[in-house]
Write a protein that holds these residues in place. Structure first.
Motif, PDB file in Angstrom:
ATOM      1  N   ARG A 199       0.114  20.486  -2.000  1.00  0.00           N
ATOM      2  CA  ARG A 199       1.062  19.578  -2.743  1.00  0.00           C
ATOM      3  C   ARG A 199       0.790  17.945  -2.365  1.00  0.00           C
ATOM      4  N   GLN A 200       0.811  17.889  -1.246  1.00  0.00           N
ATOM      5  CA  GLN A 200       0.624  16.164  -0.463  1.00  0.00           C
ATOM      6  C   GLN A 200      -0.831  15.842  -1.006  1.00  0.00           C
ATOM      7  N   ALA A 211       8.464   4.996   5.555  1.00  0.00           N
ATOM      8  CA  ALA A 211       9.016   6.107   4.615  1.00  0.00           C
ATOM      9  C   ALA A 211       9.702   7.120   5.492  1.00  0.00           C
ATOM     10  N   HIS A 256       3.750   5.015   5.471  1.00  0.00           N
ATOM     11  CA  HIS A 256       4.281   6.373   5.316  1.00  0.00           C
ATOM     12  C   HIS A 256       4.980   6.439   6.523  1.00  0.00           C
ATOM     13  N   ARG A 284      -2.526  16.859  -3.690  1.00  0.00           N
ATOM     14  CA  ARG A 284      -2.334  16.545  -5.249  1.00  0.00           C
ATOM     15  C   ARG A 284      -1.452  15.234  -5.638  1.00  0.00           C
ATOM     16  N   ALA A 285      -0.576  15.016  -4.592  1.00  0.00           N
ATOM     17  CA  ALA A 285       0.299  13.790  -4.758  1.00  0.00           C
ATOM     18  C   ALA A 285      -0.501  12.614  -4.620  1.00  0.00           C
ATOM     19  N   GLN A 301      13.983  12.784  -0.050  1.00  0.00           N
ATOM     20  CA  GLN A 301      13.559  12.357   1.523  1.00  0.00           C
ATOM     21  C   GLN A 301      14.458  12.329   2.293  1.00  0.00           C
ATOM     22  N   GLU A 304      -0.244   5.280  -3.796  1.00  0.00           N
ATOM     23  CA  GLU A 304       0.710   4.467  -3.312  1.00  0.00           C
ATOM     24  C   GLU A 304       1.965   5.147  -3.317  1.00  0.00           C
ATOM     25  N   ALA A 305       2.402   5.824  -4.298  1.00  0.00           N
ATOM     26  CA  ALA A 305       3.587   6.574  -4.444  1.00  0.00           C
ATOM     27  C   ALA A 305       3.846   7.485  -3.237  1.00  0.00           C
ATOM     28  N   ALA A 306       2.572   8.156  -3.010  1.00  0.00           N
ATOM     29  CA  ALA A 306       2.434   9.229  -1.909  1.00  0.00           C
ATOM     30  C   ALA A 306       2.938   8.715  -0.853  1.00  0.00           C
ATOM     31  N   ARG A 307       2.309   7.614  -0.462  1.00  0.00           N
ATOM     32  CA  ARG A 307       2.504   6.812   0.973  1.00  0.00           C
ATOM     33  C   ARG A 307       3.875   6.431   0.986  1.00  0.00           C
ATOM     34  N   LEU A 308       4.670   6.223   0.093  1.00  0.00           N
ATOM     35  CA  LEU A 308       5.960   5.840   0.172  1.00  0.00           C
ATOM     36  C   LEU A 308       6.957   6.849   0.103  1.00  0.00           C
ATOM     37  N   CYS A 309       6.433   8.103  -0.117  1.00  0.00           N
ATOM     38  CA  CYS A 309       6.943   9.496   0.264  1.00  0.00           C
ATOM     39  C   CYS A 309       6.745   9.799   1.576  1.00  0.00           C
ATOM     40  N   GLY A 310       6.069   8.963   2.571  1.00  0.00           N
ATOM     41  CA  GLY A 310       6.053   9.508   3.975  1.00  0.00           C
ATOM     42  C   GLY A 310       4.698  10.264   3.985  1.00  0.00           C
ATOM     43  N   ILE A 311       3.699  10.336   3.015  1.00  0.00           N
ATOM     44  CA  ILE A 311       2.522  11.079   3.302  1.00  0.00           C
ATOM     45  C   ILE A 311       1.672   9.885   3.835  1.00  0.00           C
ATOM     46  N   ASN A 312       0.810  10.632   4.766  1.00  0.00           N
ATOM     47  CA  ASN A 312      -0.205   9.705   5.427  1.00  0.00           C
ATOM     48  C   ASN A 312      -1.518  10.211   4.684  1.00  0.00           C
ATOM     49  N   ALA A 354      -2.868  11.935  -7.303  1.00  0.00           N
ATOM     50  CA  ALA A 354      -2.224  11.296  -8.550  1.00  0.00           C
ATOM     51  C   ALA A 354      -1.919   9.961  -8.607  1.00  0.00           C
ATOM     52  N   ASN A 355      -1.312   9.822  -7.224  1.00  0.00           N
ATOM     53  CA  ASN A 355      -0.808   8.232  -7.085  1.00  0.00           C
ATOM     54  C   ASN A 355      -0.695   7.940  -5.703  1.00  0.00           C
TER      55      ASN A 355
END
Lengths: 256, 296
Positions: free
Chosen positions: B168-169, A78, A75, B171-172, A170, B178-186, B175-176
Motif C-alpha cells: 500500500r505504501q 509526520a 516523513h 502504491r501511495a 495518523q 508528496e502526500a505519502a511523505r506527509l503521511c510519514g512514509i519514507n 500515486a502522490n
C-alpha cells in the motif's frame, strides 16, 4: 501555563525575491483550535508547508512538543505527530477509501518487511487490526459505506472527509487543515465545523487555514492574521474582528 | 493448421509471453515509484540466471535459484542506493541515462566473470527430450514450470500490493509522493524496495526460462526490448495490462513463425513498439487523461 504544542520562532522563507513568510512567530496552545487567516497570497499555505516540512525555512525554528523539527525529513515530521490536509485534495488515486485511510495508519504498524511479505500470522493479525481501526475512523466520520469506493471517484465534499480520515488515522497530536471548507456548500461547511470541534474534543490540537469567516469566527479559540508574509494581528475572534489593522487589510475587503 | 501445431504455438507463445510480462512488470514497479524506465531490467534477468547456474554447481537447484534471486535483489538494492538515492530531485532523463550506463557496466562485469559461453540451468523436471502431451501437442515440462511460476509471481505481486502495508505504501508513493511523505512514509525506502522487487522477479524469470532459452552475459538486451514493448503495449505502470500485453506479444511472435521466416520474429516486437508509440502512446489500456499526467 503549559508549554504550547507548537511554537514557531522567527520563521522566514523567500522564493527568489519574494519574501513569502517574514519573521513569523506564534504559538499553538495544546487542545486549542487556532486559525490562520489573511488575503490570498499572504503566505498561509507556505507557512503550513514550512511546519509540515515539505519546504525548508531559510531562518527560524519550529518547536513541536518541545522538539526542534524544522530540519527533520518530511516523513519524520509526520511520524512525530503532525498530520495535514491540503487546499487541493491530495488523495491516493487508484486506491479505495479504506486503503487511503490505512496508508495514514501505517506509522503505527510494526510488522517487519519479511513477515509482511510472507503474510505471517503476526502481520496478518496487524493487518486485520489496521483494517478495523480504519473502518472505525470511517464510521466515526459517517462515511463507512464508502470504504470500498475508489477515493478519487467520490464527490468533492466526500473526498475532503476522506482526506480528514486519512489524517486522523495518523493519530496526530496536531492537525493542520488547509482550507477544509473550500468548495463545500453551506450545509457541508457547517458539518465540517462540527467535525473540527469534535476532533478537538478528542484531544487533537487543530491549526486551520480558512477563508470562510463565519466558520473561523465560530470555531476558533485564537486567530492569527497574515498579510504579505507578516503577522499583523493575533488574538481572540472578537478582538480580531475589531482590530483596525485587520479590518484595513482584510475584513474590510471581505465585508464580514 | 493442425490442432497439435496450434497448441504447440500457443504453449511457446505463453512461455515467452509470461517472461516478457515479468520483465514488463519489473519495468512498471520501478516506473511507478520513480517515473523512470530502468534499462538495466534485462540485466537483472541475466544476473539471476547466470548466478543460479554458477551456484547450481555447488548446491541443489532450488537452493541455487533461491540464493541467486536473493543475490540479485541485493544487487538491485545496492544499485539504487549507490546511484539514485542520494540524487537531489534528479530529472527523469538523468536517471534513465544512469540506468543505461548501469546496464552496460553490469553486462561487462558479467562478461568478465562468465565469459561469452552459453550456459543453461538443467530442466527442473526431466530433460530436453521429456515432453507431456496436451491436446496432442508435445510440450516440455519446463514450459509448464515457466507458466506456473510466472503466474504465481503475478498473483503474489498483486496480493503484495493489495494486502500488505508495504504494498500500500508503494502504491501511495506512486500515486502522490508528496502526500505519502506527509503521511510519514519514507519515499526513498519505497524506491529502494521497488528496485529490490524488480530485481527479484527478474532474476526468478531468468532462472525458470534458462533451460529453454539458455543464458549468456548479454541475454538481457533482447528481453529488455521485449519487456519494454510489452510495458508500453499495456500502458506504462499497469502491471495486469502488462501480463495481457506479454501474452499477446508472445503468441503473436510464436504464430509469426507460421507465416514468415523465424528470423523476423524479433521484428514483430519492434514493429508493435513503434506502432503503439505512434498511435496509442498511452498503451492499449491507457487513458488519455492519465497520459497527460505522466512525465515520461
Amino acid at each position: 501555563m503549559a508549554e504550547p504544542l507548537l511554537k514557531v520562532e522567527g520563521l522566514s522563507k523567500s522564493f527568489g525575491g519574494l519574501e513569502a513568510v517574514k519573521d513569523v512567530s506564534f504559538e499553538v496552545p495544546r487542545g486549542s483550535i487556532k486559525a490562520l487567516i489573511g488575503p490570498n497570497g499572504a503566505g498561509k499555505t507556505t507557512l503550513f508547508n514550512l511546519i509540515s516540512g515539505n519546504i525548508r525555512p531559510d531562518r527560524g525554528t519550529v518547536l513541536f512538543d518541545g522538539k526542534e523539527i524544522q530540519k527533520l525529513k518530511t516523513h519524520r515530521i509526520a511520524s512525530c505527530g503532525i498530520a495535514r490536509t491540503f487546499q487541493h485534495i491530495q488523495l491516493f488515486a487508484g486506491m479505495t477509501v479504506l486503503e487511503n485511510v490505512m496508508v495514514g495508519l501505517h506509522t503505527h504498524l510494526h510488522a517487519g518487511f519479511f513477515s509482511a511479505m510472507m503474510r505471517l500470522p503476526s502481520s496478518r493479525k496487524e493487518e486485520k487490526k489496521a483494517k478495523e481501526e480504519a473502518m472505525s475512523i470511517l464510521e466515526s466520520l459517517d462515511i463507512a459505506e464508502l470504504a470500498y469506493k475508489e477515493a478519487t471517484s467520490l464527490a468533492y465534499g466526500q473526498q475532503r472527509i476522506v482526506e480528514l480520515a486519512r489524517a486522523l488515522a495518523q493519530r496526530p497530536k496536531l492537525l493542520l487543515l488547509d482550507e477544509p471548507a473550500a468548495g463545500l456548500n453551506i450545509r457541508e461547511t457547517a458539518e465540517m465545523g462540527r467535525l473540527i470541534e469534535r476532533i478537538r474534543e478528542s484531544g487533537i490540537t487543530v491549526f486551520i487555514v480558512e477563508h470562510d469567516m463565519s466558520l473561523v469566527m465560530k470555531i476558533s479559540d485564537e486567530i492569527m492574521v497574515l498579510s504579505y508574509g507578516e503577522k499583523i494581528a493575533e488574538g481572540r475572534p472578537l478582538e480580531i474582528q475589531k482590530d483596525p489593522e485587520v479590518i484595513k487589510v482584510y475584513l474590510g475587503e471581505e465585508e464580514v | 493448421m493442425s490442432t497439435e501445431l496450434f497448441f504447440q504455438y500457443i504453449a511457446a507463445g505463453l512461455t515467452y509471453g509470461f517472461i516478457y510480462a515479468i520483465v514488463a512488470i519489473g519495468f512498471n514497479i520501478i516506473y511507478n515509484t520513480t517515473g523512470i524506465i530502468n534499462f538495466a531490467q534485462g540485466e537483472f534477468v541475466m544476473l539471476g540466471s547466470m548466478t543460479a547456474i554458477t551456484l547450481n554447481a555447488f548446491m541443489p537447484l532450488p537452493l541455487a535459484i533461491l540464493l541467486s534471486v536473493l543475490i540479485t535483489m541485493i544487487v538491485g538494492a545496492i544499485m539504487e542506493m549507490l546511484f539514485f538515492r542520494w540524487l537531489e530531485s534528479p530529472t527523469v532523463l538523468r536517471m534513465i541515462i544512469i540506468t543505461i550506463g548501469l546496464s552496460i557496466i553490469i553486462r561487462e562485469i558479467a562478461l568478465a566473470i562468465w565469459g561469452e559461453n552459453v550456459r543453461a540451468l538443467p530442466y527442473f523436471t526431466g530433460n530436453e527430450v521429456t515432453s507431456v502431451s496436451i491436446f496432442g501437442a508435445h510440450i516440455s515440462p519446463q514450459v509448464l514450470w515457466v507458466i506456473g511460476i510466472c503466474s504465481i509471481v503475478v498473483v503474489a505481486l498483486q496480493m503484495f500490493f493489495k494486502f500488505t502495508r508495504y504494498g500500500r505504501q508503494m502504491r501511495a508513493c506512486a500515486a502522490n509522493r508528496e502526500a505519502a511523505r506527509l503521511c510519514g512514509i519514507n519515499a526513498k525506502n519505497m524506491v529502494t524496495l521497488s528496485f529490490v522487487l524488480s530485481a527479484g522477479i527478474g532474476a526468478l524469470a531468468g532462472c525458470v526460462v534458462s533451460p529453454i532459452t539458455y543464458s549468456q552475459y548479454n541475454m538481457g538486451v533482447p528481453l529488455a526490448i521485449k519487456g519494454f514493448t510489452v510495458a508500453i503495449l499495456g500502458g506504462l505502470g499497469n502491471s495486469m495490462a502488462a501480463v495481457a500485453g506479454g501474452l499477446v506479444l508472445g503468441i503473436l511472435e510464436s504464430f509469426s513463425v507460421w507465416i514468415m521466416p523465424s528470423a523476423y520474429k524479433d521484428a514483430i516486437s519492434i514493429a508493435i513498439l513503434l506502432l503503439i508509440l505512434f498511435f496509442r502512446p498511452g498503451g492499449l489500456f491507457g487513458r488519455k487523461e492519465e497520459l497527460a499526467l505522466k512525465e515520461f
